[in-house]
Scaffold this motif. Structure first.
Motif, PDB file in Angstrom:
ATOM      1  N   UNK A 157      46.201 -34.322   6.750  1.00  0.00           N
ATOM      2  CA  UNK A 157      47.195 -33.253   6.840  1.00  0.00           C
ATOM      3  C   UNK A 157      48.129 -33.470   8.027  1.00  0.00           C
ATOM      4  N   UNK A 158      49.424 -33.530   7.738  1.00  0.00           N
ATOM      5  CA  UNK A 158      50.437 -33.679   8.782  1.00  0.00           C
ATOM      6  C   UNK A 158      51.394 -32.494   8.737  1.00  0.00           C
ATOM      7  N   UNK A 159      51.652 -31.911   9.889  1.00  0.00           N
ATOM      8  CA  UNK A 159      52.680 -30.880   9.973  1.00  0.00           C
ATOM      9  C   UNK A 159      53.431 -31.042  11.290  1.00  0.00           C
ATOM     10  N   UNK A 160      54.451 -30.214  11.485  1.00  0.00           N
ATOM     11  CA  UNK A 160      55.364 -30.395  12.620  1.00  0.00           C
ATOM     12  C   UNK A 160      55.767 -29.039  13.191  1.00  0.00           C
ATOM     13  N   UNK A 161      56.255 -29.082  14.434  1.00  0.00           N
ATOM     14  CA  UNK A 161      56.778 -27.884  15.072  1.00  0.00           C
ATOM     15  C   UNK A 161      57.982 -28.266  15.917  1.00  0.00           C
ATOM     16  N   UNK A 162      58.767 -27.262  16.306  1.00  0.00           N
ATOM     17  CA  UNK A 162      59.833 -27.487  17.271  1.00  0.00           C
ATOM     18  C   UNK A 162      61.211 -27.068  16.813  1.00  0.00           C
ATOM     19  N   UNK A 163      61.529 -27.239  15.525  1.00  0.00           N
ATOM     20  CA  UNK A 163      62.842 -26.827  15.032  1.00  0.00           C
ATOM     21  C   UNK A 163      62.803 -25.332  14.739  1.00  0.00           C
ATOM     22  N   UNK A 164      63.721 -24.594  15.325  1.00  0.00           N
ATOM     23  CA  UNK A 164      63.779 -23.148  15.135  1.00  0.00           C
ATOM     24  C   UNK A 164      64.706 -22.810  13.968  1.00  0.00           C
ATOM     25  N   UNK A 165      64.377 -21.757  13.249  1.00  0.00           N
ATOM     26  CA  UNK A 165      65.138 -21.383  12.059  1.00  0.00           C
ATOM     27  C   UNK A 165      65.594 -19.937  12.119  1.00  0.00           C
ATOM     28  N   UNK A 166      66.585 -19.630  11.318  1.00  0.00           N
ATOM     29  CA  UNK A 166      67.030 -18.256  11.110  1.00  0.00           C
ATOM     30  C   UNK A 166      66.051 -17.605  10.147  1.00  0.00           C
ATOM     31  N   UNK A 167      65.385 -16.524  10.543  1.00  0.00           N
ATOM     32  CA  UNK A 167      64.377 -15.933   9.662  1.00  0.00           C
ATOM     33  C   UNK A 167      64.925 -15.412   8.346  1.00  0.00           C
ATOM     34  N   UNK A 168      66.217 -15.113   8.298  1.00  0.00           N
ATOM     35  CA  UNK A 168      66.807 -14.587   7.067  1.00  0.00           C
ATOM     36  C   UNK A 168      67.171 -15.686   6.080  1.00  0.00           C
ATOM     37  N   UNK A 169      67.669 -16.818   6.587  1.00  0.00           N
ATOM     38  CA  UNK A 169      68.123 -17.894   5.702  1.00  0.00           C
ATOM     39  C   UNK A 169      67.109 -19.035   5.596  1.00  0.00           C
ATOM     40  N   UNK A 170      66.147 -19.097   6.501  1.00  0.00           N
ATOM     41  CA  UNK A 170      65.168 -20.192   6.598  1.00  0.00           C
ATOM     42  C   UNK A 170      65.814 -21.522   6.980  1.00  0.00           C
ATOM     43  N   UNK A 171      67.075 -21.491   7.363  1.00  0.00           N
ATOM     44  CA  UNK A 171      67.764 -22.726   7.740  1.00  0.00           C
ATOM     45  C   UNK A 171      67.688 -22.939   9.246  1.00  0.00           C
ATOM     46  N   UNK A 172      67.707 -24.201   9.699  1.00  0.00           N
ATOM     47  CA  UNK A 172      67.703 -24.460  11.140  1.00  0.00           C
ATOM     48  C   UNK A 172      68.865 -23.747  11.824  1.00  0.00           C
ATOM     49  N   UNK A 173      68.579 -23.180  13.000  1.00  0.00           N
ATOM     50  CA  UNK A 173      69.639 -22.476  13.719  1.00  0.00           C
ATOM     51  C   UNK A 173      70.272 -23.338  14.806  1.00  0.00           C
TER      52      UNK A 173
END
Length: 331
Positions: A80-96
């Motif tokens: 299992x591989x996952x990642x952290x660090x990129x923040x997103x807009x909670x409404x659009x789920x897109x990187x902010x």
């Protein structure tokens, strides 16, 4: 009976030669299909694909929750591989546009991912993008504490520069560096690949099919609404026309081998070294099975050389500041 899927190593992790990128099941590639995604995950495991790659930002945690459905019953089959660090807009789920590599955020992020995934340990945990405001030594130091606590097994970096990779490795061994790499994306070969090989770091290649272009499917239809590829230079105007002509040549090579263009593209990447692990993404079983067949495809040396000589039109991303990133210097 088909040949077993070859295996490769990421530090002490025994992984399938091809992994599965799960992003598109929740994010960026149009409408999600939960049932087909779950079926695709199970089929991947049945075929011997054991490296599943996700991130906390894919669908604002939706993708990790999706994988938890499979992890409940098949955890011991999965790396299992996952990642952290990129923040997103909670409404659009897109990187902010923001990244947080601080030790405090890293500690919060890993606990949130463990909860969504429903597991006690993440096998390979990546910093999704180095934070230009935070020394990589701080971030990796916090991740090393996670290793000591048993929350993660191995540390990875995604889209890190060669210098950042070397600095990180001085704090703790870096098991893998993940970046875009394909016949159409070769910039990693200049500095990151030599640095990774110097350090014994595996190379995990995302978008090994050029975000789908190398399959030839782009000739049939352009990216639609909700598909981020429409924003990429290689998928626009004259660039797209020029690139589709190159894909046509890849298709001709593939036809001579009784394979598809996508299979040849994956076989080319696998031929770049035993330390390379491509993670083609798909949310459908049909494409998964096609990709897996590439793991045993033999491409003649002269064809590999011709594929290496192809030069696509347009950059892989409109914003180069997001790739091969450096971090703040140590104080």
């Amino acid at each position: 009976m088909s040949a077993p899927l070859p295996r490769r190593r990421i530090a002490d992790l025994d992984v399938s030669a091809l992994g599965l990128g799960c992003m598109g099941m929740s994010f960026a590639y149009g409408t999600a299909d939960r049932d087909e995604s779950i079926a695709t995950l199970h089929r991947a495991l049945d075929l011997g694909v054991n490296l599943l790659d996700t991130a906390d930002m894919y669908g604002n945690g939706h993708n990790e929750q999706l994988l938890s459905e499979v992890l409940k019953t098949r955890r011991d089959e999965i790396v299992l591989a996952t990642k952290f660090g990129i923040l997103t807009d909670p409404e659009t789920s897109m990187p902010n546009g923001q990244v947080d590599g601080s030790a405090a955020y890293a500690r919060t992020a890993v606990d949130a991912s463990l909860s969504r995934l429903g597991v006690e340990t993440i096998d390979l945990y990546y910093l999704h993008r180095p934070d230009p405001q935070v020394p990589i030594e701080e971030t990796v130091g916090a991740m090393a504490q996670m290793v000591d606590a048993g929350k993660i097994r191995q540390i990875g970096l995604s889209e890190a520069s060669a210098d950042t990779l070397r600095r990180a490795s001085a704090v703790h061994p870096i098991a893998a560096v993940q970046t875009e790499w394909s016949i159409f994306s070769r910039d990693i070969e200049r500095a990151v690949v030599p640095a990774a090989r110097e350090l014994g770091t595996a190379l995990v290649a995302y978008s090994p099919l050029g975000r789908g272009m190398l399959t030839g499917s782009a000739a049939a239809s352009a990216p639609g609404d909700g598909d981020f590829r429409s924003t990429l230079p290689r998928w626009q105007g004259d660039n797209l026309d020029a690139n589709l002509a190159l894909v046509g040549r890849i298709g001709e090579i593939a036809s001579g081998l009784g394979a598809t263009a996508g299979q040849v593209a994956l076989a080319w990447l696998l031929a770049q070294g035993e330390d390379v692990v491509p993670i083609p993404g798909t949310k459908r079983r049909t494409y998964l099975e096609e990709n897996v067949a590439a793991a045993t495809l033999q491409v003649p040396a002269e064809a590999l050389a011709e594929l290496s000589s192809l030069e696509p039109a347009g950059d892989r991303t409109p914003d180069r500041s997001w790739v091969e990133r450096d971090t703040a210097p140590t104080t």
